[in-house]
Design an enzyme around this catalytic site. Sequence first.
Site, PDB file in Angstrom:
ATOM      1  N   ASP A 126     -35.356  11.522  -0.955  1.00  0.00           N
ATOM      2  CA  ASP A 126     -35.996  10.688  -1.971  1.00  0.00           C
ATOM      3  C   ASP A 126     -36.341  11.408  -3.279  1.00  0.00           C
ATOM      4  O   ASP A 126     -37.271  12.207  -3.329  1.00  0.00           O
ATOM      5  CB  ASP A 126     -37.284  10.103  -1.393  1.00  0.00           C
ATOM      6  N   HIS A 155     -38.127   0.328  -2.050  1.00  0.00           N
ATOM      7  CA  HIS A 155     -38.498   0.197  -3.466  1.00  0.00           C
ATOM      8  C   HIS A 155     -37.306  -0.253  -4.318  1.00  0.00           C
ATOM      9  O   HIS A 155     -37.350  -0.154  -5.551  1.00  0.00           O
ATOM     10  CB  HIS A 155     -39.061   1.515  -4.004  1.00  0.00           C
ATOM     11  N   HIS A 191     -33.756   4.467   6.224  1.00  0.00           N
ATOM     12  CA  HIS A 191     -34.999   4.454   5.457  1.00  0.00           C
ATOM     13  C   HIS A 191     -36.053   3.712   6.279  1.00  0.00           C
ATOM     14  O   HIS A 191     -36.089   2.477   6.301  1.00  0.00           O
ATOM     15  CB  HIS A 191     -34.757   3.754   4.116  1.00  0.00           C
TER      16      HIS A 191
END
Length: 276
Positions: free
Chosen positions: A21, A81, A164
């Site tokens: 990330d 996100h 994720h």
Amino acid sequence: MVAAPPPGDYPTAVKLLFIADIVGQPGRRAVRELLPKLRKQHGVNVVVANGENAAGGSGITVNTAQEIFAAGVDIMTSGDHLWDQKEVTELLEHEPRFVRPLNYPAGTPGQGSAIFEGEGLRPVAILNLQGRTFMPPLDNPFPCARAAVERLRQQTNLIFVDFHAEATSEKVALARMLDGRVSAVIGTHTHVQTADEQIFPGGTAFLSDGGFTGPHESVIGREIEPVIQRFLTNMPQKFEVARGRVFLQGALVEMDDVTGRAVGITRISEPLPDNR
């Protein structure tokens, strides 16, 4: 099983560097400054990075994506996100190097997997999935993964999965299910690098979480005091991206070119030289 190539046509091992990330401008700077050295040092053939927090720590934009690709990243994955920046739709619809979690409902823009075809390399498949435990509800990643892997194995045995997810048990379970069917499963999302790298009996490399690329004098990439105040008072705070002790984190996976089995996995945690 994909047929073996003629002897000498491909390298005997493929090295994939996964960058965990990327958080904000410090994370993008780490990729820009450290990736060329890591590519050369480890003889990297393909670079995959999770970029879902690359734009100010929340989401990704066209410009930040292009900056990361220009730094040497070949394929970019994402996560929960994904939708934080509205212009992500342009990436989903027009950027073949950008991958979103596969288990979004049918009709969602974008793709859940991509094939990287580098010069002199057998194709490498990258698959992105998102967990459901303590996460926004999506389709079940387990049957989605099974179906996608069977499809991808018609093209290549070299398959990398960015899962994720929040829960370690969910990550381990999915990787165990795919053992022997994919080359590697590496978890993202928690921003805390784990120390459980291993290769399962079937030849699948696993790491619960690759960590994050960005400022580590922080609370998982954000300035410390506002996060503390949020926990103390439960009042809204603005969580700016921190700046100190910047690292590039992730993992290096070495895969057998013919079988797709992992033959090595090494955690990466590389600081910027002046530790800015």
